[in-house]
Design a protein around this motif. Structure first.
Motif, PDB file in Angstrom:
ATOM      1  N   ARG A  59       0.902  -1.355  -0.262  1.00 28.62           N
ATOM      2  CA  ARG A  59       0.397   0.274  -0.115  1.00 28.62           C
ATOM      3  C   ARG A  59       0.855   0.844   0.235  1.00 28.62           C
ATOM      4  O   ARG A  59       1.825   1.290   1.009  1.00 28.62           O
ATOM      5  CB  ARG A  59      -0.930   0.017   1.183  1.00 28.62           C
ATOM      6  CG  ARG A  59      -2.064   0.905   0.980  1.00 28.62           C
ATOM      7  CD  ARG A  59      -2.599   1.175   2.513  1.00 28.62           C
ATOM      8  NE  ARG A  59      -2.585   2.091   3.654  1.00 28.62           N
ATOM      9  CZ  ARG A  59      -3.141   2.165   4.226  1.00 28.62           C
ATOM     10  NH1 ARG A  59      -4.297   1.546   4.221  1.00 28.62           N
ATOM     11  NH2 ARG A  59      -2.684   3.380   5.689  1.00 28.62           N
ATOM     12  N   ASP A  61       1.477   5.444   0.829  1.00 29.17           N
ATOM     13  CA  ASP A  61       0.591   6.330   0.821  1.00 29.17           C
ATOM     14  C   ASP A  61       0.551   7.287   1.578  1.00 29.17           C
ATOM     15  O   ASP A  61       2.311   7.383   1.033  1.00 29.17           O
ATOM     16  CB  ASP A  61       1.139   5.537   3.583  1.00 29.17           C
ATOM     17  CG  ASP A  61       0.259   4.402   3.243  1.00 29.17           C
ATOM     18  OD1 ASP A  61      -0.713   3.879   3.132  1.00 29.17           O
ATOM     19  OD2 ASP A  61       0.408   4.006   4.512  1.00 29.17           O
ATOM     20  N   LYS A  72      -0.030  11.109   8.563  1.00 26.26           N
ATOM     21  CA  LYS A  72       0.112  10.437   7.053  1.00 26.26           C
ATOM     22  C   LYS A  72      -0.951   9.910   6.598  1.00 26.26           C
ATOM     23  O   LYS A  72      -2.190   9.413   7.336  1.00 26.26           O
ATOM     24  CB  LYS A  72       0.240   8.507   7.531  1.00 26.26           C
ATOM     25  CG  LYS A  72       1.875   9.252   7.988  1.00 26.26           C
ATOM     26  CD  LYS A  72       2.956   7.685   8.206  1.00 26.26           C
ATOM     27  CE  LYS A  72       4.373   8.122   8.743  1.00 26.26           C
ATOM     28  NZ  LYS A  72       4.918   7.089   9.366  1.00 26.26           N
ATOM     29  N   TYR A  73      -1.505   9.938   5.288  1.00 25.29           N
ATOM     30  CA  TYR A  73      -2.524   9.224   4.711  1.00 25.29           C
ATOM     31  C   TYR A  73      -2.670   8.256   3.774  1.00 25.29           C
ATOM     32  O   TYR A  73      -1.156   8.548   3.235  1.00 25.29           O
ATOM     33  CB  TYR A  73      -2.763  10.812   3.743  1.00 25.29           C
ATOM     34  CG  TYR A  73      -3.121  11.427   5.038  1.00 25.29           C
ATOM     35  CD1 TYR A  73      -4.368  12.181   5.681  1.00 25.29           C
ATOM     36  CD2 TYR A  73      -2.550  12.906   4.603  1.00 25.29           C
ATOM     37  CE1 TYR A  73      -4.220  13.238   6.094  1.00 25.29           C
ATOM     38  CE2 TYR A  73      -2.598  14.064   5.906  1.00 25.29           C
ATOM     39  CZ  TYR A  73      -3.661  14.506   6.149  1.00 25.29           C
ATOM     40  OH  TYR A  73      -3.659  15.226   7.150  1.00 25.29           O
ATOM     41  N   PRO A  74      -3.860   7.503   3.347  1.00 29.11           N
ATOM     42  CA  PRO A  74      -3.610   6.517   3.389  1.00 29.11           C
ATOM     43  C   PRO A  74      -4.155   6.398   1.320  1.00 29.11           C
ATOM     44  O   PRO A  74      -4.729   6.068   0.949  1.00 29.11           O
ATOM     45  CB  PRO A  74      -4.925   5.125   3.372  1.00 29.11           C
ATOM     46  CG  PRO A  74      -6.200   6.066   4.650  1.00 29.11           C
ATOM     47  CD  PRO A  74      -4.992   7.891   4.880  1.00 29.11           C
TER      48      PRO A  74
END
Length: 141
Positions: A59, A61, A72-74
């Motif tokens: 993933r 980020d 922190k953002y996905p």
């Protein structure tokens, strides 16, 4: 012989109650900490491991630094997966997810055929999601 060891241990427990309490408390805290750490690690290492190719799924980020704060953002821009697929060696495919909804209630209208449904927490994804993840479908293709 074993009975003798228990008798001596019991006498020492009775003779030194403070020392026994400190040692017992230390042993209890140590065992409880070890069990909690093991349970935490097991949970973290088993996250999303039910997928067939879990060892090949990553993933990406986004990290935003403002002065001393780190957020922190996905999420990434929609062009990044396409650019990574073209420019980074070893990327076999990608899947993008998008959450739909307006404002705080996170509701959206979904149309299936001629019928409209109001859904909470609706997401959209690329068609490659089913190639990457091994989710079973109840209905549909």
């Amino acid at each position: 012989m074993l009975r003798n060891y228990f008798v001596i241990a019991f006498r020492n427990l009775i003779r030194h109650p403070g020392y026994t309490a400190i040692n017992g408390l230390g042993l209890t805290v140590g065992i409880a900490s070890c069990v909690l750490i093991c349970l935490y690690l097991q949970d973290e290492l088993s996250y999303d491991r039910f997928h067939a190719r879990a060892d090949r799924i990553y993933r990406v980020d986004n990290e935003l630094r403002i002065q001393t704060d780190v957020y922190k953002y996905p999420t990434v821009t929609s062009a990044m997966p396409v650019a990574m697929d073209n420019d980074v060696a070893g990327v076999a495919g990608f899947a993008r997810f998008a959450r739909f909804g307006n404002g705080s209630n996170n509701e959206s209208v979904v149309r299936i055929g001629n019928e409209f449904y109001q859904e909470k927490g609706a997401y959209a994804a690329d068609t490659s999601v089913l190639d990457i993840f091994s989710f079973g479908l109840v209905k549909g293709e």
